[in-house]
Design a protein around this motif. Sequence first.
Motif, PDB file in Angstrom:
ATOM      1  N   ASP A  58       0.833  -1.211   0.000  1.00 27.44           N
ATOM      2  CA  ASP A  58       0.000   0.000   0.000  1.00 27.44           C
ATOM      3  C   ASP A  58       0.865   1.257   0.000  1.00 27.44           C
ATOM      4  O   ASP A  58       0.539   2.250  -0.664  1.00 27.44           O
ATOM      5  N   SER A  59       1.948   1.213   0.735  1.00 27.53           N
ATOM      6  CA  SER A  59       2.859   2.355   0.781  1.00 27.53           C
ATOM      7  C   SER A  59       3.476   2.606  -0.588  1.00 27.53           C
ATOM      8  O   SER A  59       3.535   3.749  -1.065  1.00 27.53           O
ATOM      9  N   ILE A  60       3.894   1.528  -1.248  1.00 26.04           N
ATOM     10  CA  ILE A  60       4.532   1.648  -2.562  1.00 26.04           C
ATOM     11  C   ILE A  60       3.554   2.180  -3.605  1.00 26.04           C
ATOM     12  O   ILE A  60       3.834   3.149  -4.313  1.00 26.04           O
ATOM     13  N   VAL A  61       2.376   1.541  -3.694  1.00 28.09           N
ATOM     14  CA  VAL A  61       1.461   1.899  -4.783  1.00 28.09           C
ATOM     15  C   VAL A  61       0.834   3.271  -4.571  1.00 28.09           C
ATOM     16  O   VAL A  61       0.600   4.009  -5.535  1.00 28.09           O
ATOM     17  N   SER A  62       0.557   3.637  -3.325  1.00 30.31           N
ATOM     18  CA  SER A  62      -0.049   4.946  -3.085  1.00 30.31           C
ATOM     19  C   SER A  62       0.935   6.069  -3.396  1.00 30.31           C
ATOM     20  O   SER A  62       0.556   7.103  -3.965  1.00 30.31           O
ATOM     21  N   THR A  63       2.192   5.876  -3.032  1.00 30.70           N
ATOM     22  CA  THR A  63       3.215   6.886  -3.334  1.00 30.70           C
ATOM     23  C   THR A  63       3.401   7.033  -4.836  1.00 30.70           C
ATOM     24  O   THR A  63       3.483   8.153  -5.364  1.00 30.70           O
ATOM     25  N   GLN A  64       3.437   5.903  -5.539  1.00 24.59           N
ATOM     26  CA  GLN A  64       3.598   5.955  -6.990  1.00 24.59           C
ATOM     27  C   GLN A  64       2.374   6.568  -7.666  1.00 24.59           C
ATOM     28  O   GLN A  64       2.497   7.324  -8.630  1.00 24.59           O
ATOM     29  N   LEU A  65       1.179   6.241  -7.140  1.00 26.43           N
ATOM     30  CA  LEU A  65      -0.045   6.799  -7.719  1.00 26.43           C
ATOM     31  C   LEU A  65      -0.067   8.315  -7.565  1.00 26.43           C
ATOM     32  O   LEU A  65      -0.421   9.033  -8.514  1.00 26.43           O
ATOM     33  N   LEU A  66       0.296   8.803  -6.395  1.00 34.49           N
ATOM     34  CA  LEU A  66       0.302  10.251  -6.189  1.00 34.49           C
ATOM     35  C   LEU A  66       1.264  10.936  -7.156  1.00 34.49           C
ATOM     36  O   LEU A  66       0.932  11.976  -7.738  1.00 34.49           O
ATOM     37  N   ASN A  80     -10.706   1.247 -10.737  1.00 37.19           N
ATOM     38  CA  ASN A  80      -9.910   0.399  -9.860  1.00 37.19           C
ATOM     39  C   ASN A  80      -8.906   1.182  -9.024  1.00 37.19           C
ATOM     40  O   ASN A  80      -8.671   0.867  -7.853  1.00 37.19           O
ATOM     41  N   PHE A  81      -8.311   2.226  -9.615  1.00 38.60           N
ATOM     42  CA  PHE A  81      -7.286   2.948  -8.857  1.00 38.60           C
ATOM     43  C   PHE A  81      -7.877   3.726  -7.677  1.00 38.60           C
ATOM     44  O   PHE A  81      -7.149   4.113  -6.762  1.00 38.60           O
ATOM     45  N   TYR A  82      -9.201   3.926  -7.677  1.00 37.08           N
ATOM     46  CA  TYR A  82      -9.832   4.548  -6.510  1.00 37.08           C
ATOM     47  C   TYR A  82      -9.596   3.709  -5.254  1.00 37.08           C
ATOM     48  O   TYR A  82      -9.558   4.242  -4.136  1.00 37.08           O
ATOM     49  N   LEU A  83      -9.471   2.386  -5.422  1.00 36.68           N
ATOM     50  CA  LEU A  83      -9.253   1.515  -4.265  1.00 36.68           C
ATOM     51  C   LEU A  83      -7.902   1.782  -3.611  1.00 36.68           C
ATOM     52  O   LEU A  83      -7.746   1.617  -2.403  1.00 36.68           O
ATOM     53  N   ILE A  84      -6.925   2.188  -4.414  1.00 41.69           N
ATOM     54  CA  ILE A  84      -5.621   2.544  -3.847  1.00 41.69           C
ATOM     55  C   ILE A  84      -5.778   3.772  -2.948  1.00 41.69           C
ATOM     56  O   ILE A  84      -5.201   3.846  -1.865  1.00 41.69           O
ATOM     57  N   VAL A  85      -6.583   4.730  -3.417  1.00 36.24           N
ATOM     58  CA  VAL A  85      -6.893   5.907  -2.602  1.00 36.24           C
ATOM     59  C   VAL A  85      -7.657   5.485  -1.351  1.00 36.24           C
ATOM     60  O   VAL A  85      -7.381   5.958  -0.242  1.00 36.24           O
ATOM     61  N   TRP A  86      -8.624   4.601  -1.525  1.00 30.90           N
ATOM     62  CA  TRP A  86      -9.432   4.085  -0.418  1.00 30.90           C
ATOM     63  C   TRP A  86      -8.543   3.483   0.671  1.00 30.90           C
ATOM     64  O   TRP A  86      -8.778   3.686   1.875  1.00 30.90           O
ATOM     65  N   HIS A  87      -7.515   2.760   0.247  1.00 28.93           N
ATOM     66  CA  HIS A  87      -6.666   2.061   1.215  1.00 28.93           C
ATOM     67  C   HIS A  87      -5.726   2.991   1.970  1.00 28.93           C
ATOM     68  O   HIS A  87      -4.939   2.523   2.799  1.00 28.93           O
ATOM     69  N   GLN A  88      -5.835   4.290   1.716  1.00 28.54           N
ATOM     70  CA  GLN A  88      -5.123   5.282   2.523  1.00 28.54           C
ATOM     71  C   GLN A  88      -6.070   5.930   3.528  1.00 28.54           C
ATOM     72  O   GLN A  88      -5.898   7.089   3.914  1.00 28.54           O
ATOM     73  N   ALA A  89      -7.059   5.162   3.948  1.00 25.63           N
ATOM     74  CA  ALA A  89      -8.005   5.652   4.961  1.00 25.63           C
ATOM     75  C   ALA A  89      -7.266   6.082   6.221  1.00 25.63           C
ATOM     76  O   ALA A  89      -6.407   5.358   6.731  1.00 25.63           O
TER      77      ALA A  89
END
Length: 359
Positions: A160-168, A194-203
């Motif tokens: 989650d840390s990797i993908v959220s940082t890369q997505l941002l 689908n990428f909204y779920l990556i945002v979701w997982h930064q709750a």
Amino acid sequence: MKIFFRFLFLFSCISVSSQTFGLTNKKIIAYYETINMAENKIINNELDSANILYKKAFLNNQQPLGKDLYNSMIVSLKIKDKDHAFSQYRSLKCLEYPFDENFEAHNFPDLKKAKEIKCKTSFDIAYRKTLDSLFIIDQHYRKISGGDYAKYQKEINKNDSIVSTQLLKLIQTKGFPNEYDLGLKSADKSFFQNFYLIVWHQAANNIKKPQVVNFSEDIVKALNLGKITPDNAAFLLDLNNNTNNYSSKHFDIMQFINNSGDPKRPHDNIEKSLADTDCCYVHVWFFPENREEKGGKLVMEIDKRRKNLGMCSLDDNLKKKIFNLNNEDYQFPQAQIVGMNFTKDTDKENLKKHFIKIK
């Protein structure tokens, strides 16, 4: 009907100060206002008026949101405005919306006409592939966990840390993508990418892992560009900021589900559990006449923030929720049922005592 599940033992609520976010693009504000009026006409069965409002909204926005194209198409089909319905169908086909196999034959039997659809939409395929790869990483350990997320929490947190940082970084470099950038191959039928779920997982309220990235500023920028619906924006903003700015659990429609399996694996047997559900329950404040001063004040505060984001009023949304119980033809975000998963029947029965059954 999509059901959101609230697993009470995964999260805890903490109080944090909330930022004020606003919609300032006057053109987009006018678009959302017209769409909200059209949706109100739908739930009041004033479909001719809804059809007119959708046409008005689309004249002022060259990239109408997929959800709005879909609802407009359904309205046009119901009132037999076939030309307009086909126009929306063509737009959704060009956006690669996953229609059911028999949808075309049932609604547009002139197959020759449908086969002549020529699309001018050009997607950023490289961007979509990158986002899809991030989503695969995001889901990897969640899938193999079988629902026992605690067993793989370390790996999930790392991913989650990797993908959220890369997505941002991607969003800040390439812009917040919507269906006109990516198409709808990487979205579900409710237009949730689908990428909204990556945002979701930064709750922000997840006690199992710290928040690494907050996407709020980029979500609001996207909203002002017409890149995300107000409802999805509000949902993700509340998650990222641990707030209840745009709704409250008092206004959910709840469905109780028995799952007597391992409490550490709440997703196990969920499809089987859904076959025997107890629906539908609401808090007493769901009905305006029951709110008294405290409930009325809460709604007023929420409505101010909803308006600031281009959303319909809370009570209009509650009408959509009721409408959705008996009519699944349309796509109304934030009109879904919230599923409550119980391993003990006694726990479910004790909670039910505090709610009103509406169906």
